[in-house]
Design a protein around this motif. Structure first.
Motif, PDB file in Angstrom:
ATOM      1  N   ILE A   1       5.378 -12.011   1.052  1.00  0.00           N
ATOM      2  CA  ILE A   1       6.034 -10.730   0.748  1.00  0.00           C
ATOM      3  C   ILE A   1       7.460 -10.726   1.290  1.00  0.00           C
TER       4      ILE A   1
ATOM      5  N   LYS B   1      10.074  -2.106   3.397  1.00  0.00           N
ATOM      6  CA  LYS B   1       9.099  -2.652   2.466  1.00  0.00           C
ATOM      7  C   LYS B   1       7.937  -3.338   3.201  1.00  0.00           C
TER       8      LYS B   1
ATOM      9  N   ASN C   1      -2.155  -2.692   3.872  1.00  0.00           N
ATOM     10  CA  ASN C   1      -2.949  -3.886   4.143  1.00  0.00           C
ATOM     11  C   ASN C   1      -3.119  -4.035   5.655  1.00  0.00           C
TER      12      ASN C   1
ATOM     13  N   TRP D   1       3.973  -2.349   3.074  1.00  0.00           N
ATOM     14  CA  TRP D   1       2.913  -3.303   2.736  1.00  0.00           C
ATOM     15  C   TRP D   1       1.859  -3.353   3.838  1.00  0.00           C
TER      16      TRP D   1
END
Length: 457
Positions: free
Chosen positions: A225, A244, A252, A248
C-alpha cells in the motif's frame, strides 16, 4: 477429541498399568474427560514417555486424514508411531462417542509388510470409527510443547539482520531465491494441512511463518500500500501518505495487537515488558514499558520460554483436542510458575492439557484427581496414585504429600533443627536463670535464622 485413558501391557518402564483420565465418582464432572492432567514423578518414571504415547496416537490420526485427503506433499512416512502400540491402547472421546486405538495393528505383521501397509491401518481405523468428518473440521488436534520449542526462539524474536547469521547457506542468485520460496510455501502448506503441531519436527522459520502468517501478510500488504501510494502519486506528500496509511490500518486491524492483548502481554507484564505492535524488525518485537526495543540477545531465557510456548498454544486454535506440555517450569521464577497453568488454559480454554512436571508449584494448580504421581515399587516397576493435597495448596504440602518428600531440608538444616529441639528441652530443665536466658537467646537466634518457629518442636 479428549483422551480418557491409556492402558499399557508392557512398554519401556511400564508394565500392566492403566490410566483413567476421567473425573471420579462424586465429582460434579464425574465420567467426563479430565480438563487437565499433571504427571509427577522422579526422573525415569515415564512422564515424558506418556506424553509421547499421546503424541503418537494423534500422529496416527493425522496419517489417516492425510492419506484420505491425498495430502502427501513429500511427507516423511514412518511406522514408528505404530510400533508404540504393539502393547498399548489409548481411549478417547469424540463428543459422546468413545474410540480406541490398540494393539491390533501389528497382530499379522511380518517382515514382508512395508511402511505403506502399516500406515494404511490408520485409514481403516478412522473409517471404522467414523471420525473423518470430525478430524477434517478441526484446525489442529494436538500441539506438543517441549524443550525443542526453545531452540526455535531465535527465528521468532531475532531481527532480519540477526537472522541472516543463522540462515546458512546463503542465497546467492535468483534461481536459489525461487527454490527457497518454493520450499517455504510447500513447508507452510504441509504444516497448515497437518492436524498435529510439534516444534521438534519443524524448522523454526516455517513454524513461526505458519503461526504468524496473518502478521506476515499484514506487513506485506502494508508495504505494498505504501509503495503504491508513493509510486502512483505525481508529487510526494508525507501528510497524504500518512493519511492514507492510517485509513488503511483502520480498516485492516494489525494482527499483532491481537497477539499482544490476548496472548503475550498478560504474561510479559511480569517481566515489565510488552509486545511492540509497531515493530516490524522481527516477527515479534519486544520492548520495555519505557519503549526501548530489546534484541534477541537482550531477552532472558525465561522471557523466551513464555513467548515461544504461549504463541503455539494460542495460535494453533485447538477447539476439541489436546495440548501436551513437558516441564513448563523450565527457566521460570516461582512467581511466573504460579500463574502458568491458569494462563495457558486461558489461551486455549477448550483444549485438554497434559503436563509433565517436577515443580510442586505447577502441580498445586491441579485438583487431586488430576494429578498422577508416578513412582517405582519395590520390584522396580512404575506405579501411580492420584494426588492427595488439595488444589492451590502450599507447594511444600504438595512436596510432602504428593511428591512423597517427607523431609525437605538438607542435612545441615536437619542437624540445626535437631539442635533447636535439644535447646528447647535444655531450657525446660535448666534451673540456673542466667544459663537459661543464654539458651533461650541461642534458640531464638537459631529459630529466626531457619524460621523454625512454625514447626512443632
Amino acid at each position: 477429541m479428549k483422551i480418557t485413558g491409556i492402558e499399557i501391557d508392557e512398554y519401556r518402564q511400564f508394565k500392566n498399568i492403566k490410566f483413567d483420565f476421567t473425573y471420579p465418582e462424586g465429582h460434579d464432572k464425574a465420567g467426563q474427560p479430565l480438563e487437565k492432567v499433571c504427571f509427577i514423578g522422579q526422573s525415569g518414571t515415564g512422564k515424558t514417555t506418556l506424553l509421547n504415547i499421546l503424541w503418537n496416537f494423534f500422529a496416527i490420526v493425522d496419517d489417516g486424514y492425510q492419506i484420505i485427503m491425498r495430502h502427501q506433499l513429500n511427507r516423511h512416512m514412518s511406522d514408528e508411531p505404530y510400533n508404540v502400540f504393539e502393547k498399548i491402547s489409548v481411549k478417547a472421546k469424540v463428543f459422546d462417542q468413545t474410540i480406541e486405538f490398540k494393539k491390533t495393528v501389528h497382530e499379522n505383521k511380518d517382515e514382508g509388510v512395508d511402511i505403506q501397509y502399516t500406515i494404511s491401518q490408520s485409514v481403516e481405523w478412522m473409517k471404522l470409527n467414523g471420525i473423518f468428518d470430525y478430524v477434517m473440521s478441526q484446525e489442529k488436534l494436538c500441539t506438543y510443547i517441549d524443550d525443542a520449542i526453545i531452540d526455535k526462539a531465535h527465528a521468532l524474536t531475532a531481527s532480519k539482520e540477526e537472522n541472516d547469521l543463522y540462515n546458512q547457506p546463503y542465497i546467492t542468485d535468483s534461481n536459489n531465491i525461487f527454490i527457497a520460496n518454493e520450499k517455504r510455501e510447500e513447508a507452510l502448506e504441509r504444516i497448515k494441512r497437518s492436524k498435529v503441531l510439534s516444534a521438534r519436527y519443524i524448522d523454526g522459520r516455517y513454524l513461526w511463518g505458519y503461526l504468524l502468517s496473518d502478521i506476515d501478510n499484514y506487513n506485506e500488504n502494508l508495504r505494498k500500500i505504501a509503495f503504491d501510494l508513493v509510486s502512483k502519486s505525481n508529487s510526494f506528500s508525507p501528510e497524504r501518505l500518512s493519511e492514507k496509511l492510517n485509513e488503511w490500518q483502520k480498516n485492516n486491524p494489525n494482527p499483532k495487537i491481537d497477539v499482544a492483548e490476548n496472548c503475550l502481554n498478560e504474561i510479559l507484564k511480569n517481566f515489565f515488558l510488552e509486545v511492540d505492535t509497531s515493530g516490524t524488525e522481527a516477527p515479534i518485537v519486544i520492548k520495555t514499558r519505557a519503549g526501548k526495543q530489546l534484541t534477541f540477545g537482550g531477552l532472558s531465557t525465561g522471557t523466551k520460554q513464555v513467548i515461544v510456548t504461549s504463541i503455539p498454544i494460542y495460535k494453533s486454535k485447538i477447539e476439541s483436542g489436546v495440548i501436551l506440555v513437558d516441564e513448563p517450569e523450565r527457566s521460570l521464577f516461582p512467581d511466573i510458575q504460579r500463574e502458568l497453568v491458569k494462563y495457558y488454559n486461558k489461551l486455549s480454554p477448550k483444549a485438554q492439557f497434559f503436563y509433565a512436571t517436577h515443580s510442586p508449584i505447577i502441580a498445586s494448580a491441579f485438583e487431586p484427581c488430576e494429578r498422577f504421581i508416578l513412582y517405582f515399587d519395590e520390584g522396580g516397576q512404575v506405579r501411580f496414585h492420584r494426588g492427595i493435597a488439595p488444589e492451590g495448596d502450599d507447594p511444600n504440602d504438595i512436596l510432602r504429600q504428593d511428591f512423597d518428600m517427607s523431609e525437605l531440608m538438607l542435612e545441615k538444616g536437619i542437624g540445626e533443627y535437631e539442635h533447636y529441639r535439644l535447646l528447647g528441652m535444655q531450657i525446660r530443665e535448666e534451673a540456673d536463670e542466667e544459663k537459661k536466658n543464654q539458651l533461650i537467646a541461642e534458640r531464638l537466634e537459631l529459630g529466626n535464622r531457619y524460621n523454625f518457629a512454625g514447626r512443632n518442636a
